[in-house]
Design an enzyme around this catalytic site. Structure first.
Site, PDB file in Angstrom:
ATOM      1  N   PRO A  23     -37.646  30.600 -23.188  1.00 39.33           N
ATOM      2  CA  PRO A  23     -36.259  30.585 -23.680  1.00 39.33           C
ATOM      3  C   PRO A  23     -35.625  31.967 -23.541  1.00 39.33           C
ATOM      4  O   PRO A  23     -36.211  32.960 -23.969  1.00 39.33           O
ATOM      5  CB  PRO A  23     -36.414  30.198 -25.157  1.00 39.33           C
ATOM      6  CG  PRO A  23     -37.819  30.605 -25.515  1.00 39.33           C
ATOM      7  CD  PRO A  23     -38.624  30.414 -24.264  1.00 39.33           C
ATOM      8  N   CYS A  25     -31.734  33.831 -23.953  1.00 37.65           N
ATOM      9  CA  CYS A  25     -30.292  33.790 -24.213  1.00 37.65           C
ATOM     10  C   CYS A  25     -29.526  34.248 -22.984  1.00 37.65           C
ATOM     11  O   CYS A  25     -29.905  35.225 -22.334  1.00 37.65           O
ATOM     12  CB  CYS A  25     -29.934  34.730 -25.356  1.00 37.65           C
ATOM     13  SG  CYS A  25     -30.520  34.157 -26.949  1.00 37.65           S
ATOM     14  N   ALA A  62     -32.437  30.180 -27.301  1.00 40.16           N
ATOM     15  CA  ALA A  62     -32.241  30.117 -28.746  1.00 40.16           C
ATOM     16  C   ALA A  62     -30.890  29.478 -29.056  1.00 40.16           C
ATOM     17  O   ALA A  62     -29.844  29.971 -28.650  1.00 40.16           O
ATOM     18  CB  ALA A  62     -32.302  31.522 -29.343  1.00 40.16           C
ATOM     19  N   GLN A 104     -34.916  25.441 -27.794  1.00 40.29           N
ATOM     20  CA  GLN A 104     -35.406  26.281 -28.895  1.00 40.29           C
ATOM     21  C   GLN A 104     -34.367  26.297 -30.014  1.00 40.29           C
ATOM     22  O   GLN A 104     -33.212  26.682 -29.791  1.00 40.29           O
ATOM     23  CB  GLN A 104     -35.656  27.705 -28.403  1.00 40.29           C
ATOM     24  CG  GLN A 104     -36.332  28.569 -29.462  1.00 40.29           C
ATOM     25  CD  GLN A 104     -36.510  30.011 -29.032  1.00 40.29           C
ATOM     26  OE1 GLN A 104     -35.541  30.655 -28.617  1.00 40.29           O
ATOM     27  NE2 GLN A 104     -37.723  30.524 -29.132  1.00 40.29           N
ATOM     28  N   TYR A 185     -36.518  37.361 -36.136  1.00 39.59           N
ATOM     29  CA  TYR A 185     -35.425  36.516 -36.608  1.00 39.59           C
ATOM     30  C   TYR A 185     -35.812  35.872 -37.941  1.00 39.59           C
ATOM     31  O   TYR A 185     -36.849  36.188 -38.507  1.00 39.59           O
ATOM     32  CB  TYR A 185     -35.025  35.519 -35.515  1.00 39.59           C
ATOM     33  CG  TYR A 185     -34.496  36.240 -34.288  1.00 39.59           C
ATOM     34  CD1 TYR A 185     -33.374  37.066 -34.394  1.00 39.59           C
ATOM     35  CD2 TYR A 185     -35.141  36.169 -33.059  1.00 39.59           C
ATOM     36  CE1 TYR A 185     -32.892  37.766 -33.286  1.00 39.59           C
ATOM     37  CE2 TYR A 185     -34.664  36.868 -31.953  1.00 39.59           C
ATOM     38  CZ  TYR A 185     -33.541  37.670 -32.071  1.00 39.59           C
ATOM     39  OH  TYR A 185     -33.075  38.375 -30.997  1.00 39.59           O
ATOM     40  N   ARG A 233     -42.743  28.942 -31.719  1.00 41.85           N
ATOM     41  CA  ARG A 233     -42.895  30.294 -31.150  1.00 41.85           C
ATOM     42  C   ARG A 233     -43.139  31.281 -32.272  1.00 41.85           C
ATOM     43  O   ARG A 233     -42.367  31.343 -33.228  1.00 41.85           O
ATOM     44  CB  ARG A 233     -41.670  30.712 -30.330  1.00 41.85           C
ATOM     45  CG  ARG A 233     -41.796  32.138 -29.786  1.00 41.85           C
ATOM     46  CD  ARG A 233     -40.830  32.496 -28.688  1.00 41.85           C
ATOM     47  NE  ARG A 233     -41.398  32.217 -27.375  1.00 41.85           N
ATOM     48  CZ  ARG A 233     -40.995  32.784 -26.228  1.00 41.85           C
ATOM     49  NH1 ARG A 233     -40.018  33.669 -26.237  1.00 41.85           N
ATOM     50  NH2 ARG A 233     -41.560  32.479 -25.068  1.00 41.85           N
ATOM     51  N   GLY A 332     -40.545  34.414 -18.086  1.00 42.41           N
ATOM     52  CA  GLY A 332     -39.196  34.804 -18.489  1.00 42.41           C
ATOM     53  C   GLY A 332     -38.431  35.479 -17.378  1.00 42.41           C
ATOM     54  O   GLY A 332     -37.851  34.830 -16.498  1.00 42.41           O
ATOM     55  N   ARG A 333     -38.465  36.817 -17.393  1.00 45.77           N
ATOM     56  CA  ARG A 333     -37.593  37.585 -16.495  1.00 45.77           C
ATOM     57  C   ARG A 333     -37.839  37.295 -15.022  1.00 45.77           C
ATOM     58  O   ARG A 333     -36.896  37.334 -14.224  1.00 45.77           O
ATOM     59  CB  ARG A 333     -37.740  39.078 -16.804  1.00 45.77           C
ATOM     60  CG  ARG A 333     -37.095  39.455 -18.140  1.00 45.77           C
ATOM     61  CD  ARG A 333     -37.571  40.781 -18.646  1.00 45.77           C
ATOM     62  NE  ARG A 333     -39.000  40.731 -18.978  1.00 45.77           N
ATOM     63  CZ  ARG A 333     -39.708  41.748 -19.408  1.00 45.77           C
ATOM     64  NH1 ARG A 333     -39.134  42.933 -19.564  1.00 45.77           N
ATOM     65  NH2 ARG A 333     -40.993  41.614 -19.702  1.00 45.77           N
TER      66      ARG A 333
HETATM   67  C1  LIG Z   1     -32.343  38.162 -21.440  1.00 46.27           C
HETATM   68  C2  LIG Z   1     -33.426  37.687 -22.349  1.00 46.27           C
HETATM   69  C3  LIG Z   1     -33.128  36.779 -23.361  1.00 46.27           C
HETATM   70  C4  LIG Z   1     -34.140  36.291 -24.215  1.00 46.27           C
HETATM   71  N1  LIG Z   1     -33.825  35.344 -25.155  1.00 46.27           N
HETATM   72  C5  LIG Z   1     -34.835  34.775 -25.878  1.00 46.27           C
HETATM   73  C6  LIG Z   1     -34.585  33.633 -26.687  1.00 46.27           C
HETATM   74  O1  LIG Z   1     -33.493  33.068 -26.715  1.00 46.27           O
HETATM   75  N2  LIG Z   1     -35.620  33.157 -27.424  1.00 46.27           N
HETATM   76  C7  LIG Z   1     -36.876  33.705 -27.373  1.00 46.27           C
HETATM   77  O2  LIG Z   1     -37.779  33.246 -28.057  1.00 46.27           O
HETATM   78  N3  LIG Z   1     -37.147  34.741 -26.544  1.00 46.27           N
HETATM   79  C8  LIG Z   1     -36.159  35.260 -25.781  1.00 46.27           C
HETATM   80  N4  LIG Z   1     -36.456  36.247 -24.893  1.00 46.27           N
HETATM   81  C9  LIG Z   1     -37.870  36.619 -24.653  1.00 46.27           C
HETATM   82  C10 LIG Z   1     -38.427  35.818 -23.467  1.00 46.27           C
HETATM   83  O3  LIG Z   1     -38.450  34.424 -23.757  1.00 46.27           O
HETATM   84  C11 LIG Z   1     -39.859  36.269 -23.107  1.00 46.27           C
HETATM   85  O4  LIG Z   1     -40.686  35.972 -24.199  1.00 46.27           O
HETATM   86  C12 LIG Z   1     -39.928  37.750 -22.770  1.00 46.27           C
HETATM   87  O5  LIG Z   1     -38.889  38.104 -21.864  1.00 46.27           O
HETATM   88  C13 LIG Z   1     -41.283  38.129 -22.185  1.00 46.27           C
HETATM   89  O6  LIG Z   1     -41.560  37.372 -21.031  1.00 46.27           O
HETATM   90  P1  LIG Z   1     -41.327  37.973 -19.537  1.00 46.27           P
HETATM   91  O7  LIG Z   1     -42.116  39.253 -19.448  1.00 46.27           O
HETATM   92  O8  LIG Z   1     -41.854  36.896 -18.629  1.00 46.27           O
HETATM   93  O9  LIG Z   1     -39.855  38.203 -19.372  1.00 46.27           O
HETATM   94  C14 LIG Z   1     -35.464  36.760 -24.049  1.00 46.27           C
HETATM   95  C15 LIG Z   1     -35.750  37.691 -23.052  1.00 46.27           C
HETATM   96  C16 LIG Z   1     -34.759  38.132 -22.185  1.00 46.27           C
HETATM   97  C17 LIG Z   1     -35.124  39.088 -21.073  1.00 46.27           C
END
Ligand SMILES: Cc1cc2nc3c(=O)[nH]c(=O)nc-3n(C[C@H](O)[C@H](O)[C@H](O)COP(=O)(O)O)c2cc1C
Length: 363
Positions: A23, A25, A62, A104, A185, A233, A332-333
């Site tokens: 997830p 945002c 989220a 989420q 949160y 989560r 994620g990213r």
């Molecule tokens: C732009 C952005 C927005 C995110 N929004 C959320 C979110 O809405 N809910 C959440 O649980 N984690 C959120 N995260 C965390 C990601 O879901 C993920 O756990 C985190 O980026 C680590 O994974 P990665 O290294 O693959 O990016 C966000 C991360 C990024 C970069």
């Protein structure tokens, strides 16, 4: 056949593979009354493209269960029935592109009411579509305003709001709900003694700090279809215990294992094991900084668990589900950069990408 692309069954749901979109945002909803919280065309193309790109499950970002539960005024929300239709289109689009549609559900607590990250991310006041944040105790996140302490009646209303949003998510056609209890949160801020100094039944002992999370799970499970999964989560640690010289009482891996066990007893099917976000502390930068904590939660609680964080190499993702002790991975990213990350991983590992027929001429 790589295990990453093996289907996984959770309750009555078959998820076509184990690479899932984490997830994230996008801060792209309109903040104005009547439009607030609703997905727009950007969300539709963003999520359906990642679905077509081969992930087994898309976890929509989220989504606030209450207006004041959004992180920013630009977040998605499911706090009223008028919001259902646009989510129906989104869930159907994700499914039509081959992925399971998850969402989420979240309340941002004391970290709510901030600007978009690319506009500085500063706290917003009412003249800027902002609001006064709430929390278990009147203790501010560093650099943020002091939140209002929730009364017991407000806690009960918040728990009910999670259930109401779950009903709307079901009506919209989502197949998985993830309850957001991580990243500092609202729910995480009840779990951690750093942010929860209540003296009633929601503070103090671990059972009390975990009470609201278990109440939310019960309330969601009471309305969410029995054949559909619920994920939770969590932040597996506040990264305080691991920080030499910082001896504050904090949220730890051991407590996360206990929470996972309780959560499963209350109807959670999978733990999504993230970390941090409750305070500003150093976090390790090595590739398995977070995934190794997920493996501990999985092995010590026995509850199915997904790893997340810095999973960017398909071979690492495969290793995690084969011998790294977890059931699936959230990416994620890497998926923001490349919507077809999962299809590329399938090719690299020797599995068949989604929509291979449509894309084969480019191979
Ligand atoms: C732009 C952005 C927005 C995110 N929004 C959320 C979110 O809405 N809910 C959440 O649980 N984690 C959120 N995260 C965390 C990601 O879901 C993920 O756990 C985190 O980026 C680590 O994974 P990665 O290294 O693959 O990016 C966000 C991360 C990024 C970069």
């Amino acid at each position: 056949m790589p295990k990453l692309f093996d289907p996984i069954r959770i309750r009555d749901l078959e998820v076509p593979n184990r690479v899932w979109m984490s997830p994230m945002c996008t801060y792209t909803a309109a903040p104005q009354q009547g439009l607030a919280g609703r997905p727009v065309d950007f969300h539709y193309s963003h999520y359906t493209n990642r679905a077509a790109g081969g992930v087994g499950l898309v976890m929509v970002e989220a989504t606030g269960v209450l207006p004041e539960g959004r992180i920013s005024p630009y977040d998605l929300g499911l706090w009223e029935d008028g919001q259902i239709d646009d989510f129906t289109r989104l869930a159907a689009g994700i499914r039509a592109n081959g992925a399971v549609a998850g969402i989420q559900l979240a309340h941002a607590g004391r970290k709510a009411s901030v600007d978009r990250p690319w506009q500085g991310g500063a706290p917003l006041d009412e003249s800027q579509h902002g609001w006064a944040p709430v929390a278990p105790s009147a203790l501010a996140f560093p650099g943020y305003p002091v939140p209002r302490e929730l009364t017991r009646a407000q806690i009960a209303a918040t728990v009910a709001a999670f259930a109401d949003a779950a009903l709307r998510a079901d009506a919209a056609g989502f197949d998985v709900i993830e309850i957001h209890a991580a990243h500092g949160y609202l729910l995480h801020s009840f779990l951690s003694p750093i942010s929860n100094q209540r003296t009633d039944e929601y503070g103090g002992a671990l059972q009390n700090r975990a009470r609201i999370v278990l109440e939310v799970i019960d309330a969601v499970r009471a309305v969410w279809p029995v054949d559909k999964p619920v994920f939770l989560r969590v932040s597996t640690t506040d990264w305080v215990q691991e920080n030499p010289g910082d001896d504050r009482d904090s949220w730890t891996l051991e407590q996360s294992v206990q929470l996972a066990t309780w959560a499963a007893e209350h109807g959670v099917d999978l733990i999504d094991a993230s970390s941090g976000g409750l305070d500003v502390v150093p976090i390790p930068r090595d590739r398995d900084y977070q995934t190794r904590k997920a493996a501990v939660v999985r092995s010590e609680s026995g509850v199915p668990t997904a790893a997340v964080g810095r999973i960017e190499d398909p071979a690492f993702a495969e290793e995690l589900v084969v011998s790294g002790g977890v059931d699936a991975v959230f990416v994620g990213r890497a998926l923001l950069r490349n919507p077809s990350w999962a299809n590329d991983a399938a090719l690299e590992l020797g599995a068949s990408p989604r929509f291979i027929e449509q894309y084969a001429y480019t191979l």
